[in-house]
Write an enzyme that holds these catalytic residues in place. Structure first.
Site, short mmCIF file in Angstrom:
data_model
loop_
_atom_site.label_atom_id
_atom_site.label_comp_id
_atom_site.label_asym_id
_atom_site.label_seq_id
_atom_site.Cartn_x
_atom_site.Cartn_y
_atom_site.Cartn_z
N GLU A 84 -3.86 7.29 -4.84
CA GLU A 84 -4.07 6.58 -6.11
C GLU A 84 -5.35 7.10 -6.72
O GLU A 84 -6.35 7.21 -6.00
CB GLU A 84 -4.17 5.08 -5.87
CG GLU A 84 -2.85 4.48 -5.47
CD GLU A 84 -2.89 2.96 -5.29
OE1 GLU A 84 -3.94 2.35 -5.60
OE2 GLU A 84 -1.90 2.40 -4.85
N ARG A 111 0.86 -1.19 0.00
CA ARG A 111 0.00 0.00 0.00
C ARG A 111 0.89 1.23 0.00
O ARG A 111 1.95 1.26 0.66
CB ARG A 111 -0.90 0.03 1.24
CG ARG A 111 -2.08 -0.93 1.22
CD ARG A 111 -3.12 -0.59 0.15
NE ARG A 111 -4.27 -1.48 0.17
CZ ARG A 111 -4.41 -2.60 -0.55
NH1 ARG A 111 -3.45 -2.97 -1.39
NH2 ARG A 111 -5.50 -3.34 -0.46
N HIS A 133 -1.09 0.11 -9.71
CA HIS A 133 -1.68 -0.87 -8.79
C HIS A 133 -2.20 -2.09 -9.56
O HIS A 133 -3.40 -2.38 -9.55
CB HIS A 133 -2.80 -0.22 -7.96
CG HIS A 133 -3.07 -0.97 -6.68
ND1 HIS A 133 -3.51 -0.35 -5.52
CD2 HIS A 133 -2.99 -2.29 -6.36
CE1 HIS A 133 -3.68 -1.25 -4.57
NE2 HIS A 133 -3.37 -2.43 -5.06
C1 DGY Z 1 -5.53 -6.25 -2.73
O1 DGY Z 1 -6.21 -7.24 -3.02
O2 DGY Z 1 -5.49 -5.80 -1.59
C2 DGY Z 1 -4.72 -5.64 -3.83
O3 DGY Z 1 -4.09 -4.49 -3.47
C3 DGY Z 1 -5.55 -5.43 -5.09
O4 DGY Z 1 -5.84 -6.66 -5.61
#
Ligand code: DGY
Length: 291
Positions: free
Chosen positions: A238, A209, A257
């Site tokens: 984002e 993240r 992402h």
């Molecule tokens: C998640 O699943 O947490 C990812 O960041 C996106 O698939």
């Protein structure tokens, strides 16, 4: 019959725009189940507006977009989508390490813009993963899978758990890849001090993240050249605006992402999210609840 609100159309269909916060608030007022994505902020206030809600199925393995304590207080189970995206996300971590280490974006750009004049003994020299040490920060599924792939490439793998001395390991690693969940405890885990503790010339990768890295400090470290480079699949915020100051930093590759963005992973995530949703509506334990 139960009523559900699905905040996005899932793979296999056209992808609709996400609902605004107001649209989401309005929609949850009338539903028993919610299938949402990491873009949807599910906080105590939103849950207040959802009197009949019986289950939340997040279309993600992360659950930092959801106030889990508030959901638990209301007795609303929360499901996530682990395992099915582990391989895909670990692949992106490795791809970012390789891209920065071997200067793939620059080298590929040179082919297109006429910068490739001939084979050069010193052309686009990078560093190799083989024989290098990688610190895997976070000991969950994706961190372990990334470690296995890195070991397969001949890297020396050091796992860094919650109780290990992060800065001491950072000082010894040629690559650092982040795989911790995002929370108040991991906000800016990689701050100016952590970046300064990293081995000179190391490469940082983040597929977890964006908020885990202090991007202002990262830009500084990249400009100063204390880091060789960084590869980020996640940023804060984002999307990152094209004019975001971070993008002025050298030796930086930012992806939108896409860790779980394979047909296989996203389809399996959809299936798992629906399984969680259906179980919650039926009052059964969720197959994959958030931890
Ligand atoms: C998640 O699943 O947490 C990812 O960041 C996106 O698939």
């Amino acid at each position: 019959m139960s009523r559900c609100f699905v905040t996005r159309e899932l793979p296999g269909e056209a992808v609709a725009d996400p609902p605004t916060a107001a649209e989401l608030r309005q929609a949850v007022a009338k539903v028993d189940g919610l299938l949402c994505t990491l873009l949807d902020r599910i906080d105590a206030d939103l849950l207040e507006a959802a009197p009949d809600l019986k289950v939340i199925a997040n279309y993600a393995v992360g659950s930092d977009n959801i106030d889990l304590a508030a959901a638990a207080e209301r007795g609303i189970p929360v499901g996530v989508t682990p395992d099915v995206l582990t391989g895909a996300t670990a692949e992106i971590a490795i791809a970012l390490m390789l891209s920065i280490a071997r200067r793939l974006p620059e080298a590929a750009a040179a082919v297109r813009d006429g910068g490739w004049l001939r084979w050069e003994p010193n052309g686009w020299l990078g560093v190799q993963l083989t024989g290098a040490t990688v610190a895997i920060v976070g000991s969950g599924r994706i961190g372990r899978a990334t470690g296995e792939k890195a070991a397969g490439l001949g890297m020396e793998v050091v796992h860094v758990g919650r109780h290990d001395d992060l800065h001491a390991v950072l000082a010894t690693a040629d690559f650092v890849t982040l795989h911790v969940p995002y929370s108040a405890a991991t906000h800016h885990l990689i701050d100016g001090e952590a970046l300064a503790a990293m081995k000179p010339g190391a490469i940082l990768v983040n597929t977890a993240r964006g908020g885990i890295v202090d991007q202002v400090a990262l830009k500084r470290a990249l400009i100063a050249g204390t880091l060789r480079g960084a590869g980020l699949d996640v940023t804060d915020p984002e999307p990152l605006a094209p004019e975001d100051p971070l993008l002025e930093a050298p030796n930086l590759l930012v992806l939108p992402h896409i860790g779980s963005a394979t047909h296989q992973a996203r389809t399996a995530m959809a299936r798992l999210a629906v399984d969680n949703l259906m179980a919650g509506l039926a009052g059964r334990p969720l197959p994959t609840p958030a931890a």
